[in-house]
Write a protein that holds these residues in place. Sequence first.
Motif, PDB file in Angstrom:
ATOM      1  N   THR A  62       0.821  -1.210   0.000  1.00 39.48           N
ATOM      2  CA  THR A  62       0.000   0.000   0.000  1.00 39.48           C
ATOM      3  C   THR A  62       0.857   1.263   0.000  1.00 39.48           C
ATOM      4  O   THR A  62       0.469   2.280  -0.587  1.00 39.48           O
ATOM      5  N   LYS A  66       0.512   4.156  -2.803  1.00 43.59           N
ATOM      6  CA  LYS A  66       0.320   5.545  -2.423  1.00 43.59           C
ATOM      7  C   LYS A  66       1.422   6.432  -2.979  1.00 43.59           C
ATOM      8  O   LYS A  66       1.175   7.565  -3.407  1.00 43.59           O
ATOM      9  N   TRP A  70      -1.589   5.715  -7.545  1.00 43.23           N
ATOM     10  CA  TRP A  70      -2.617   4.948  -8.244  1.00 43.23           C
ATOM     11  C   TRP A  70      -3.884   4.896  -7.403  1.00 43.23           C
ATOM     12  O   TRP A  70      -3.840   4.779  -6.173  1.00 43.23           O
ATOM     13  N   ARG A  71      -5.052   4.949  -8.067  1.00 39.03           N
ATOM     14  CA  ARG A  71      -6.330   5.026  -7.361  1.00 39.03           C
ATOM     15  C   ARG A  71      -7.114   3.720  -7.392  1.00 39.03           C
ATOM     16  O   ARG A  71      -8.045   3.543  -6.613  1.00 39.03           O
ATOM     17  N   GLU A  72      -6.783   2.814  -8.298  1.00 36.84           N
ATOM     18  CA  GLU A  72      -7.486   1.535  -8.392  1.00 36.84           C
ATOM     19  C   GLU A  72      -6.481   0.411  -8.622  1.00 36.84           C
ATOM     20  O   GLU A  72      -5.500   0.589  -9.362  1.00 36.84           O
ATOM     21  N   LEU A  94      -5.934  -0.847   1.672  1.00 39.09           N
ATOM     22  CA  LEU A  94      -6.136   0.016   0.503  1.00 39.09           C
ATOM     23  C   LEU A  94      -7.247   1.025   0.755  1.00 39.09           C
ATOM     24  O   LEU A  94      -7.177   2.169   0.287  1.00 39.09           O
ATOM     25  N   VAL A  99      -7.982   3.860  -1.980  1.00 33.86           N
ATOM     26  CA  VAL A  99      -7.736   3.134  -3.238  1.00 33.86           C
ATOM     27  C   VAL A  99      -8.805   2.053  -3.372  1.00 33.86           C
ATOM     28  O   VAL A  99      -9.055   1.291  -2.440  1.00 33.86           O
TER      29      VAL A  99
END
Length: 770
Positions: A62, A66, A70-72, A94, A99
């Motif tokens: 994670t 971070k 990235w968001r997904e 996440l 995320v």
Amino acid sequence: MTVEAIIGPQKSTQAIMVSQIGNKSQVPVISFSATSPTLSSLNVPYFARATINDTTQVKTITSLIKAYGWREVVPIYEDTDFGRGIIPNLADSLQEIDVRIPYQSFISISSTNDQIQKELYKLQTMQTRVFIVHMSSSMGSALFLNAKNVGMMSEGYVWIMTNGVTNMMDSFDSSVIRAMSGALGVRLHVPETEELKNFTTRWKNRFQENNPQEISSEPSIYVFWAYDTIYALAMAVENISIQIQSGNSTTSGHLPVFPNGPQLLQSLLHIKFPGLSGNFELIDGQLQYSAFEIINVIEQGIRHIGYWREKQGLSKQLMDADNKTYSTSLQDLNPVIWPGETIIVPKGWAIPVSGRKLRVGVVSSFSEFIQVDKDPLTGATKASGYAVDVFEQAIKKLPYSVPFEYQHFGAGLPSTLVTYNDFVFQVYLGNYDVAIGDITIRYNRTLYVDFSMPYTDSGVAMIVPVKKVEHKNASIFFKPFSFYLWLACIGFVIFTGIIIWILEPKIRKSNHLGVILQLSLFAYQREDLHIYSRIVAIVSAGVLLILTSSYTANLSSMLTVQNLQPTVTDINDLIKNGDYVGYEGGSFIEGLLLQHHFEKSKIRSLSLDNFAQALDKGSANGGVAAIVDEVPYIKLFLAKHCSLYTMIPIHKSEGFGFAFKKGSPLVSDISLAILNMSDGNEMMRIEKTWIEDQNCQDSSSNNVGSNSLNFHSFWELFTLTGAISISLFVFAIILRYKKSHKSTKVTHLESGSSQEGNETVNPSPPEGDV
């Protein structure tokens, strides 16, 4: 012979069953390869894990995600207890960093290559391009070989491997390593020691002796854990001096019970020593760890990217982490060579080439903002207007191609049945990927969609009529300056005159007010002044020139320009007077007016076309005294009626934005594009095209007439001038004091010399005279 301890088994599913047996017979079970978090000494007291728990690497993963923003992500795991065990902890971790996991891909251990490729093709049709692989080494190698074949090890993809794969990297052949090229991996950091080097050399030699036909490879970390496990167990047995004898066990049911089991377990849990894999210490039956290593797989092998530690987070070097705060910064990692042999960080998502186009929801509104039509030939939905131009221009500015199509919301329905809340909610339901138009960014809507940054001016304001103000009395000549500014000017003149009067001894004899005023106004024309007085006079003349010019300009504006003043300047005046107020029907303004304590009977719903008519009638004749609406709509109205009405701001709001589904990666990129357009002239050009009328280009110029200038407009000038005058005054006083003091000393010296001369010329009288 009785069983006193069990080492193993290798798999977590087997370890669960064996540890239950060991628990019943009081036989310690110690495993160096069962990493599943479902195994715990809390549930099975006689189980000890001489390897790390799979969940311990979750924070490292994670932190990586971070750091890269990235968001997904999509986890890909094998459908076993080992594969599924990490998912709940991963999902929770996440979620803490916001995320999303839009999809979970699980693959059976009996899957064929065709079945694996079918699942990979499914992943290709999705937007997410960040994958977390949690599998055994055999499943992981099969997955990457197939991912290479279907083109998913190319530019734009991100692969992060857990230690289930990375722990066996040294055993993979070159074809698997090439297939993994560009992937990231997480594994336990094993410190390099002399004991480890000696053991590795002995292990390679023994392996070559037993397998002369095979090429010797590096021992995996499981070899180190196995060695440390046996060594620890031997130390535990030695500590309690167990005599291995037959018949020293009792039976409980069908299973023998080992009486020395509790003693052996406690001895094992207290063993501490520097092992091959690091410091060996079991706390709560779990091997402790110090740091994780982050690696990057390339065709030539493995590159070091950085480390992660519990309290320090990410760092390039392990020694860097000792005295630093927790970090998830990209600056604390070395550069990565990504799939496709690029060093450009993937954005983590993409519009699938083989997938559908971006579905853009549109709804008919004011034609200047958005107008929806249907192509008579193709039947496709077309859209135009201010919001459409901003959206299409933002799409063009993206560094990648995004094919899209418009879809009309509420087509064929009466406008009274189409609400913006329902329109935005369609994005949450998945019917649209994005909704565009004159959509206000509201808190209740942000609960189920993400908004781009606003592309219009924000705020809520009043539209009120303006009235002509004519100045017919002699007091007009006092209007250019406010009362306090007049007082400041008079005080400034007197202050300057006093300073010059004090600095000039010749003029000080005249001490009446006329002389002081004359000195302040005309001293700069006199040639008999000292240098300090002349500087003060020149500065004063400059200030008076600025004040005179400002007075003349403001007076000219009041006398020649048509002066328009709003009929209402405060929304609270409407409440006090009991006036009717209007708003645009179907908007959130009605609720805002009720929050301002307007009576519901005093609020009238209007359409934009009826705004002017309602304002002209007035509150007493069936109309309204003011209309409250959002600034973009008011600007649209004033573009056509700029000379009759004006805008009075009353409330702050976020403006209009585009609504995306929660977690959409397009949000940040579109917002950056809008920000880029706002910094340049593109946004102004689009607004001028759709909103500003050619006959009414500057509606703000007639908002209010000229106002009196106040003291705050000139306070810096007064302060600077006063400071200069006082400084020169003090400096002159100091010089005059020094000069006076010097003259006094000279006078005293001359006086002393005269007395001495007199004594010589006039001798003392004779004694008889005394």
